[in-house]
Design an enzyme around this catalytic site. Sequence first.
Site, mmCIF file in Angstrom:
data_model
loop_
_atom_site.group_PDB
_atom_site.id
_atom_site.type_symbol
_atom_site.label_atom_id
_atom_site.label_comp_id
_atom_site.label_asym_id
_atom_site.label_seq_id
_atom_site.Cartn_x
_atom_site.Cartn_y
_atom_site.Cartn_z
ATOM 1 N N HIS A 102 8.595 28.701 -14.781
ATOM 2 C CA HIS A 102 9.218 29.595 -14.109
ATOM 3 C C HIS A 102 10.579 30.508 -15.211
ATOM 4 C CE1 HIS A 102 9.367 25.801 -11.619
ATOM 5 N NE2 HIS A 102 8.931 26.960 -10.963
ATOM 6 N N GLY A 142 5.403 33.929 -9.599
ATOM 7 C CA GLY A 142 3.838 33.847 -11.111
ATOM 8 C C GLY A 142 2.876 34.596 -10.265
ATOM 9 N N ASP A 164 0.402 31.766 -8.040
ATOM 10 C CA ASP A 164 0.066 31.185 -6.703
ATOM 11 C C ASP A 164 -0.602 32.624 -5.876
ATOM 12 O OD1 ASP A 164 1.340 28.108 -6.074
ATOM 13 O OD2 ASP A 164 3.023 29.040 -7.289
ATOM 14 N N SER A 188 2.465 24.340 -13.860
ATOM 15 C CA SER A 188 3.030 23.989 -12.090
ATOM 16 C C SER A 188 3.979 22.526 -12.341
ATOM 17 C CB SER A 188 1.718 23.752 -10.974
ATOM 18 O OG SER A 188 1.806 22.763 -10.313
ATOM 19 N N ARG A 244 3.443 20.763 -9.972
ATOM 20 C CA ARG A 244 3.066 19.206 -9.951
ATOM 21 C C ARG A 244 2.172 18.819 -10.565
ATOM 22 N NH1 ARG A 244 2.289 22.509 -4.399
ATOM 23 N NH2 ARG A 244 3.336 21.362 -2.650
HETATM 24 O O1 PAF Z 1 6.357 28.945 -4.978
HETATM 25 C C1 PAF Z 1 7.263 28.041 -4.677
HETATM 26 O O2 PAF Z 1 8.094 27.608 -5.323
HETATM 27 C C2 PAF Z 1 7.788 28.753 -3.414
HETATM 28 O O3 PAF Z 1 6.406 28.874 -2.398
HETATM 29 C C3 PAF Z 1 8.772 29.898 -3.319
HETATM 30 C C4 PAF Z 1 7.642 31.094 -3.146
HETATM 31 C C5 PAF Z 1 10.232 29.215 -4.028
HETATM 32 C C6 PAF Z 1 8.525 29.840 -1.504
HETATM 33 O O4 PAF Z 1 9.286 28.177 -1.235
#
Ligand code: PAF
Length: 281
Positions: free
Chosen positions: A37, A147, A150, A188, A190
Amino acid sequence: MKIISSAADLAVAVSDARQQGKSVAFVPTMGALHDGHISLVDIAHQQADFVVVSIFVNPLQFGANEDFDKYPRTLQADAEKLSQFDVDVLFAPSVEDVYPNGNQITQHAGAVGETFEGAVRPGHFDGMLTVVARLFDLVKPDFSIFGNKDAQQLFLIRQMVTNSNHRWNAMQVIGAPIIREEDGLAMSSRNRYLSQEERELAQKISRALRAAEATDGHAAARIDAAQQVLATAPAVRLDYVVLVDPATFEPIEAGFVGRALLIIAARVGNTRLIDNLSITI
Ligand code: PAF
């Protein structure tokens, strides 16, 4: 850094920045921030004068049996992190601010939204696009940064923006390189669900991608190389590994030449992980 939770206050902050002649870059997130991020925030700073980051765990993009309730919510730690990276506004709205008319789907991802991640997570991409559209409406950025990890999400966001008839003016959607842990695992939010043992197994996913990249030959040989790596760790349950055409997000056809995207999804324990690598065929 201003922390804003209401849509009205956000509009004021962005309009003040605009009046000062500043361009605006936007990084939408669901929080539980990691270095991936932060790399998006860095790109936002390279593009624009005023950087808005949102943190919103969007109920519309989680299925009934998914991890909405247990999704990590670490707002205070996230705010502390962002304040070290010169973010101008952290927008952390409530569900009511994002969806004042109730949680209704307003965007439809179409055919590509039903494949790969969409096949396993029905409705996920409609919910994701709905919140992204709403956030774009609220922030009205010049640049938005997502990113590349995804990849299907990014493809669908670009498609939505292209088909939107300039709803967000000339906003540019920027895809940011995947940031990896030292062992190759794509970062990630997660990943924090993984136990130590699962964390080690999860390395196989990026190794499978690298094996495919290092293999000469056409699609079948590349996929085979990836599958062989995963076969050494049966606890990594492969969902799909497919070469797609980045222009259509459909599987490449025989005779395809050029850059294809090798996309992969696998479960390790209860955690579903995705990754991808652009490779030349
Ligand atoms: O990738 C994410 O974190 C989410 O899918 C997003 C783009 C913030 C939408 O909720």
